[in-house]
Design a protein around this motif. Structure first.
Motif, PDB file in Angstrom:
ATOM      1  N   GLY A 389       0.824  -1.205   0.000  1.00 46.49           N
ATOM      2  CA  GLY A 389       0.000   0.000   0.000  1.00 46.49           C
ATOM      3  C   GLY A 389       0.852   1.247   0.000  1.00 46.49           C
ATOM      4  N   GLU A 390       0.519   2.174   0.896  1.00 46.65           N
ATOM      5  CA  GLU A 390       1.239   3.436   0.995  1.00 46.65           C
ATOM      6  C   GLU A 390       2.442   3.296   1.926  1.00 46.65           C
ATOM      7  N   ALA A 391       3.534   3.959   1.553  1.00 45.72           N
ATOM      8  CA  ALA A 391       4.690   3.993   2.455  1.00 45.72           C
ATOM      9  C   ALA A 391       4.387   4.862   3.666  1.00 45.72           C
ATOM     10  N   ASN A 435      14.295  11.216   7.290  1.00 46.20           N
ATOM     11  CA  ASN A 435      15.198  10.115   6.912  1.00 46.20           C
ATOM     12  C   ASN A 435      14.434   8.794   6.748  1.00 46.20           C
ATOM     13  N   VAL A 436      13.633   8.755   5.714  1.00 49.14           N
ATOM     14  CA  VAL A 436      12.846   7.568   5.380  1.00 49.14           C
ATOM     15  C   VAL A 436      13.251   7.088   3.992  1.00 49.14           C
ATOM     16  N   VAL A 437      13.500   5.782   3.869  1.00 50.26           N
ATOM     17  CA  VAL A 437      13.810   5.175   2.576  1.00 50.26           C
ATOM     18  C   VAL A 437      12.869   4.004   2.376  1.00 50.26           C
ATOM     19  N   ALA A 438      12.192   3.963   1.227  1.00 49.69           N
ATOM     20  CA  ALA A 438      11.280   2.861   0.918  1.00 49.69           C
ATOM     21  C   ALA A 438      11.543   2.385  -0.505  1.00 49.69           C
ATOM     22  N   ASN A 439      11.801   1.101  -0.648  1.00 48.75           N
ATOM     23  CA  ASN A 439      12.025   0.493  -1.956  1.00 48.75           C
ATOM     24  C   ASN A 439      10.827  -0.402  -2.266  1.00 48.75           C
ATOM     25  N   GLY A 440       9.884   0.144  -3.007  1.00 48.83           N
ATOM     26  CA  GLY A 440       8.713  -0.611  -3.392  1.00 48.83           C
ATOM     27  C   GLY A 440       7.509  -0.269  -2.555  1.00 48.83           C
ATOM     28  N   ALA A 441       6.535   0.429  -3.150  1.00 46.70           N
ATOM     29  CA  ALA A 441       5.249   0.734  -2.511  1.00 46.70           C
ATOM     30  C   ALA A 441       4.247   1.010  -3.622  1.00 46.70           C
ATOM     31  N   ASP A 442       2.968   0.893  -3.298  1.00 40.42           N
ATOM     32  CA  ASP A 442       1.963   1.235  -4.292  1.00 40.42           C
ATOM     33  C   ASP A 442       1.867   2.746  -4.441  1.00 40.42           C
ATOM     34  N   LYS A 443       1.873   3.454  -3.320  1.00 41.03           N
ATOM     35  CA  LYS A 443       1.843   4.909  -3.347  1.00 41.03           C
ATOM     36  C   LYS A 443       2.864   5.429  -2.345  1.00 41.03           C
ATOM     37  N   LYS A 468       4.815   2.917  -7.199  1.00 41.87           N
ATOM     38  CA  LYS A 468       4.066   2.990  -8.450  1.00 41.87           C
ATOM     39  C   LYS A 468       3.528   4.397  -8.667  1.00 41.87           C
ATOM     40  N   LYS A 469       2.987   4.989  -7.594  1.00 32.75           N
ATOM     41  CA  LYS A 469       2.389   6.315  -7.681  1.00 32.75           C
ATOM     42  C   LYS A 469       3.044   7.259  -6.695  1.00 32.75           C
ATOM     43  N   GLY A 470       2.838   8.561  -6.900  1.00 28.85           N
ATOM     44  CA  GLY A 470       3.559   9.575  -6.155  1.00 28.85           C
ATOM     45  C   GLY A 470       2.890  10.046  -4.885  1.00 28.85           C
ATOM     46  N   ILE A 471       2.553  11.329  -4.825  1.00 33.60           N
ATOM     47  CA  ILE A 471       2.097  11.987  -3.599  1.00 33.60           C
ATOM     48  C   ILE A 471       0.688  12.507  -3.802  1.00 33.60           C
ATOM     49  N   GLU A 472      -0.165  12.302  -2.788  1.00 31.26           N
ATOM     50  CA  GLU A 472      -1.534  12.825  -2.842  1.00 31.26           C
ATOM     51  C   GLU A 472      -1.819  13.553  -1.530  1.00 31.26           C
ATOM     52  N   ILE A 473      -2.280  14.798  -1.644  1.00 34.12           N
ATOM     53  CA  ILE A 473      -2.540  15.638  -0.482  1.00 34.12           C
ATOM     54  C   ILE A 473      -3.972  16.163  -0.595  1.00 34.12           C
ATOM     55  N   ILE A 474      -4.843  15.727   0.307  1.00 33.78           N
ATOM     56  CA  ILE A 474      -6.260  16.095   0.282  1.00 33.78           C
ATOM     57  C   ILE A 474      -6.656  16.639   1.651  1.00 33.78           C
ATOM     58  N   GLU A 475      -7.286  17.794   1.685  1.00 34.68           N
ATOM     59  CA  GLU A 475      -7.785  18.394   2.931  1.00 34.68           C
ATOM     60  C   GLU A 475      -6.683  18.431   3.993  1.00 34.68           C
ATOM     61  N   ASP A 490       4.321   5.267 -12.401  1.00 34.05           N
ATOM     62  CA  ASP A 490       3.290   6.064 -13.055  1.00 34.05           C
ATOM     63  C   ASP A 490       3.724   7.525 -13.014  1.00 34.05           C
ATOM     64  N   THR A 491       4.099   8.047 -14.146  1.00 36.04           N
ATOM     65  CA  THR A 491       4.578   9.427 -14.193  1.00 36.04           C
ATOM     66  C   THR A 491       3.531  10.386 -14.760  1.00 36.04           C
ATOM     67  N   SER A 492       2.275   9.949 -14.804  1.00 37.19           N
ATOM     68  CA  SER A 492       1.235  10.832 -15.339  1.00 37.19           C
ATOM     69  C   SER A 492       1.048  12.062 -14.459  1.00 37.19           C
ATOM     70  N   THR A 493       1.084  11.871 -13.133  1.00 36.63           N
ATOM     71  CA  THR A 493       1.031  12.985 -12.188  1.00 36.63           C
ATOM     72  C   THR A 493       1.895  12.634 -10.994  1.00 36.63           C
ATOM     73  N   ILE A 494       2.756  13.537 -10.584  1.00 37.47           N
ATOM     74  CA  ILE A 494       3.635  13.273  -9.455  1.00 37.47           C
ATOM     75  C   ILE A 494       2.981  13.673  -8.141  1.00 37.47           C
ATOM     76  N   VAL A 495       2.415  14.881  -8.091  1.00 37.60           N
ATOM     77  CA  VAL A 495       1.802  15.380  -6.858  1.00 37.60           C
ATOM     78  C   VAL A 495       0.377  15.835  -7.152  1.00 37.60           C
ATOM     79  N   ASN A 496      -0.588  15.212  -6.478  1.00 35.75           N
ATOM     80  CA  ASN A 496      -1.984  15.651  -6.541  1.00 35.75           C
ATOM     81  C   ASN A 496      -2.311  16.435  -5.288  1.00 35.75           C
ATOM     82  N   ILE A 497      -2.826  17.638  -5.456  1.00 37.92           N
ATOM     83  CA  ILE A 497      -3.188  18.483  -4.311  1.00 37.92           C
ATOM     84  C   ILE A 497      -4.649  18.898  -4.461  1.00 37.92           C
ATOM     85  N   GLN A 498      -5.448  18.636  -3.415  1.00 32.86           N
ATOM     86  CA  GLN A 498      -6.882  18.932  -3.483  1.00 32.86           C
ATOM     87  C   GLN A 498      -7.338  19.581  -2.173  1.00 32.86           C
ATOM     88  N   ASN A 499      -7.982  20.740  -2.298  1.00 31.73           N
ATOM     89  CA  ASN A 499      -8.545  21.437  -1.131  1.00 31.73           C
ATOM     90  C   ASN A 499      -7.551  21.515   0.029  1.00 31.73           C
TER      91      ASN A 499
END
Length: 557
Positions: A389-391, A435-443, A468-475, A490-499
């Motif tokens: 899942g998410e790191a 100082n966080v390193v993660a090799n392999g995550a869905d998001k 696989k996917k980047g950063i998502e920031i909501i509320e 997935d390089t379609s969008t790196i950072v999604n920011i909403q509200n």
């Protein structure tokens, strides 16, 4: 056996954490003095359970013998109760003050699968007062207690658990169902007994109701699975060296305890074990968890403080906690806070830990109705690999489901509405992650707050995540990302920011030729500042939804 008698041992360390302290790239150095955890001490006198008639033949039920020797040693002022080599079958064990229960390396303490040996008692389940089967090991209002050694404590949890078919291979499923029990009408769940089935269909099963006694819950008794070890309102506790495994529900549950040390433990459950958490520290103060390994069916190392109104009424946060040098293998989360955090959580240090194959790495979860404030969380030096899942996840819409959907599972989208802020509104704020390193995550990173109560003031620095996917920031508001490197498939969008507002991103690194660097939406979105980032690597720097004014994004060198 490690010497734990003698003078009082104090653990007093200083950890210097350098984290982002304000918008932009300003740095501040915060010297955080770690809490002091009082340590146990015992008389050197040792009494073997054999001297009270116990037999390690795997057949004799040793409940009375073990409890008698524990009581006798405590009455004489304390000492060591020895579990020697052998397979020791027993029913519930009740600890007493000033006793160290010590297991030899080749000792297995296994709890019987005879449910009649476990009476229904008033306890606590998922943050609420509830009737439960008596825990295999329990202690109430005790002081100076320990379980040590290098032996194994086995809860015989397979006798109690429901199991989802989707979590087993076909061969494992056939073997399980051949033992008896019942299979659900849709063929997707196995139950050990009819009482388990009925309990699974009962709303708020086991929750204590005024005027009802234990007898009123007898028809669902098998469903009310016990936690392997429950310590309630105890002071000065040591769990060291032992393997705790195969619990019916949570493995280790300290509740309302103070000065608790968990050191060099092995905590294990099958990965399909529902509610098979490693350790749930609930409403405790002054806690050290170090050098331990977790491989379990639910959250690995989890911080809790009660659920909803019951937790708020108790009003006791989990605070002053040190978690260091631990490894978490399979679990729903490596380090977790919530979702039952209604009494709050604060002043927690997590560092030098590794998460390998946990569904989510750093997992912070809550939902409306909980209330409670989680704040002042300091995390440093975390390594992760193979995270499904998410790191890093902050989610205020927790829905009590597995963090990673099973094959073919469909989940409804979140219906975002705004409701009034009340005492039942939870809060996450003041997290410092470095100082966080993660090799392999869905998001890589996911923030999802409530529209009426954003996730606030989260600082991430020196983070590298392959996902696989980047950063998502909501509320969210007051999010500071510095030196974050996301290597996404997935390089379609790196950072999604909403509200979201007051988002400060400095020195962001991402794959060349990404389609869109920032996708920005939501009428409440404002004050997005980006600096030190080579935006030319993306084919398109930003994309805005219709309701967003492009001036909300400010990019500087």
């Amino acid at each position: 056996m490690k010497q734990i008698s003698g003078r009082l041992c104090r653990i007093k360390l200083a950890l210097t954490c350098i984290f982002l302290a304000s918008a932009g790239s300003i740095m501040a150095q915060q010297k955080q003095t770690l809490p002091v955890i009082q340590q146990v001490k015992f008389k050197k006198d040792t009494t073997s359970i054999i001297s009270f008639g116990a037999k390690g033949d795997g057949v004799t039920l040793n409940t009375q013998s073990i409890n008698k020797v524990i009581a006798a040693v405590s009455q004489k002022g304390g000492g060591v109760v020895l579990i020697p080599s052998g397979l020791w079958l027993t029913g519930p064990i009740e600890l007493k003050s000033n006793v160290n229960l010590h297991l030899k390396r080749d000792a297995i303490l296994q709890f019987t699968d005879d449910f009649n040996q476990y009476k229904l008692v008033e306890g606590n389940w998922e943050g609420q007062p509830a009737w439960r089967n008596q825990s295999p090991i329990s202690g109430l209002n005790l002081e100076n207690i320990a379980i040590t050694g290098t032996g194994i404590i086995d809860g015989n949890g397979g006798a109690w658990r429901m199991v989802k078919k989707d979590k087993l291979t076909e061969t494992q499923w056939k073997k399980l169902t051949s033992f008896g029990g019942l299979v659900s009408e849709d063929g997707k769940m196995w139950y050990p007994s009819e009482k388990t089935v009925k309990g699974s269909k009962t709303k708020n099963a086991g929750v204590i109701v005024a005027g009802k006694t234990a007898a009123d819950y007898e028809d669902i008794k098998d469903f009310l699975r016990p936690n392997l070890l429950v310590l309630t309102n105890c002071k000065k506790i040591l769990l060291e060296g032992v393997t705790f495994q195969n619990s019916a529900a949570w493995n280790l549950h300290p509740l309302l305890c103070q000065d608790l040390t968990l050191r060099n433990l092995q905590v294990k459950n099958p990965w399909f074990a529902q509610n098979g958490d490693g350790v749930d520290v609930e409403s405790c103060k002054n806690v050290l968890i170090e050098g331990s390994t977790f491989d379990v069916g639910d959250d690995g190392i989890c911080i809790k403080s009660g659920r909803d109104e019951a937790g708020r009424k108790r009003g006791v946060p989990t605070e002053n906690v040190i978690i260091r040098n631990n490894v978490v293998y399979h679990a729903h989360g490596g380090f977790v806070i919530g979702s039952e955090m209604s009494g709050g959580a604060k002043n927690i240090w997590v560092y030098d830990c590794s998460f390998i194959g946990t569904d989510i790495g750093l997992r912070f979860k809550t939902t409306r109705g909980r209330g409670g404030i989680v704040e002042n969380i300091y995390i440093n030096n975390i390594n992760m690999i193979d995270i499904p899942g998410e790191a890093i996840l902050f989610d205020m819409y927790y829905a009590a489901v597995d963090p990673v959907p099973l094959a073919g599972e469909k989940r409804d989208a979140i219906n975002t509405i705004t409701v009034p802020v009340t005492e039942a509104t939870p809060q996450f704020k003041n997290f410092y992650i470095k100082n966080v390193v993660a090799n392999g995550a869905d998001k890589a990173i996911f923030f999802r707050g409530l529209p009426e109560m954003n996730i606030k003031d989260i600082y991430l620095e020196n983070v590298t995540i392959q996902a696989k996917k980047g950063i998502e920031i909501i509320e969210a508001s007051g999010i500071f990302l510095k030196n974050v490197n996301v290597i996404t498939e997935d390089t379609s969008t790196i950072v999604n920011i909403q509200n979201s507002s007051n988002i400060n991103i400095s020195n962001l690194t991402y794959p060349n030729n990404s389609q869109v660097l920032f996708n920005i939406s939501g009428e409440k979105t404002k004050a997005l500042k980006v600096s030190g980032t080579d935006v030319s690597k993306a084919k398109k720097t930003s994309a805005f939804s219709e309701e967003v004014n492009k001036s909300v994004l400010e990019i500087s060198k």
